[in-house]
Design a protein around this motif. Structure first.
Motif, short mmCIF file in Angstrom:
data_model
loop_
_atom_site.label_atom_id
_atom_site.label_comp_id
_atom_site.label_asym_id
_atom_site.label_seq_id
_atom_site.Cartn_x
_atom_site.Cartn_y
_atom_site.Cartn_z
N SER A 29 0.83 -1.20 0.00
CA SER A 29 0.00 0.00 0.00
C SER A 29 0.86 1.25 0.00
O SER A 29 2.07 1.20 0.22
N ILE A 30 0.21 2.40 -0.25
CA ILE A 30 0.84 3.71 -0.21
C ILE A 30 0.35 4.42 1.05
O ILE A 30 -0.81 4.26 1.45
N ILE A 56 5.50 10.89 1.76
CA ILE A 56 5.03 9.71 1.05
C ILE A 56 5.85 8.48 1.42
O ILE A 56 7.08 8.53 1.46
N SER A 93 5.69 3.90 1.09
CA SER A 93 5.01 2.75 0.50
C SER A 93 5.44 1.49 1.25
O SER A 93 6.51 1.46 1.88
N SER A 150 6.90 13.04 -4.48
CA SER A 150 6.09 12.15 -5.31
C SER A 150 6.85 11.67 -6.53
O SER A 150 6.69 10.52 -6.96
N PHE A 155 8.96 8.79 -5.56
CA PHE A 155 8.14 7.59 -5.39
C PHE A 155 7.82 6.94 -6.73
O PHE A 155 7.96 5.72 -6.90
N ASN A 213 1.85 -0.98 -6.09
CA ASN A 213 1.79 0.43 -5.67
C ASN A 213 2.00 1.41 -6.81
O ASN A 213 1.79 2.62 -6.61
N LEU A 227 0.78 10.76 -8.66
CA LEU A 227 0.53 10.90 -7.22
C LEU A 227 0.94 12.31 -6.83
O LEU A 227 2.06 12.74 -7.09
N LEU A 273 -4.55 2.89 -0.20
CA LEU A 273 -3.96 4.12 0.31
C LEU A 273 -4.32 4.29 1.77
O LEU A 273 -5.49 4.19 2.15
#
Length: 234
Positions: A46-47, A55, A57, A126, A129, A141, A146, A201
């Motif tokens: 999940s994020i 952020i 993950s 982001s 990520f 993910n 994002l 999320l």
């Protein structure tokens, strides 16, 4: 708001490589840190977005204890992330150091327990990520876009225009969010996600608004379906 990327085919690359790199054993290790706000203890890949918009993950996979060890997992992941950061011109480190430069990607914690391997990563932003998810084939993910920011910033950027937002109610019930309510949003953290497959999320606060069609699983966790979606939490 991040950049668009194609979703790779090789969805389990990291863990297949890891199986060939480590030795047998079983244990639990890691910095066991919190990802800010709510404690992030994911049961599935999940994020996570913290109250500050940071952020994270999680990659969660089943493992065979005949192939994995805590020392092998630690060595493999930290070296892998360190080499990745070096390739981007950052320090060759696998963990963020307090007071130091924030790395593009960093290991926060990981564990081996009861047949499950779980790793949490932190990112500088982001874009970092999205690049990391693409580089390491993190299909669970990986998303097209994002973005994170306050509701006022999201409004200025046009994220909220024409968005069908609803308010979570009891159970699976939702109610429409009025234009007046949306217009009053200011400092609440807002997440923009575009994806071609369902993703999980979690947020560092209670979810107040979400795009219609998003499924609320806990007060701070949702499953996001294919498409462009907005999550607002506080």
């Amino acid at each position: 708001a991040g950049r668009r990327m194609k979703r790779p085919v090789q969805s389990r690359y990291r863990w297949k490589a890891l199986a060939a790199a480590v030795f047998c054993g079983l244990g639990l290790w890691g910095c066991q840190g919190q990802a800010g706000g709510y404690e992030f203890q994911p049961e599935a890949s999940s994020i996570y977005v913290s109250q500050e918009g940071k952020i994270f993950s999680a990659t969660v996979e089943k493992y065979d204890k005949e192939y994995y060890s805590q020392s092998g997992l630690e060595e493999f992941l930290s070296a892998q992330v360190a080499d990745y950061n070096k390739s981007l011109g950052a320090a060759q480190l696998g963990y963020n150091i307090e007071g130091g430069e924030t790395l593009p990607a960093a290991v926060v914690s990981c564990s081996l327990e009861e047949g499950r391997a779980s790793v949490i990563y932190e990112y500088a932003d982001s874009e970092s990520f999205l690049k990391f998810a693409e580089e390491f084939h993190d299909a669970d993910n990986q998303v097209s876009t994002l973005g994170t920011g306050t509701a006022s910033a999201a409004r200025t950027a046009g994220w909220l225009s024409g968005t069908d937002l609803v308010k979570p109610g009891s159970g699976e019930a939702v109610s429409d969010a009025s234009e007046q309510e949306i217009g009053r949003l200011d400092d609440e953290m807002t997440v923009l996600v575009e994806t071609d497959h369902p993703v999980l999320l979690e947020t560092g606060g209670k979810i107040r608004y979400m795009t219609r069609g998003v499924s609320l699983q806990e007060k701070n966790r949702v499953q996001i379906p294919e498409g462009r979606h907005i999550i607002v939490f506080q």
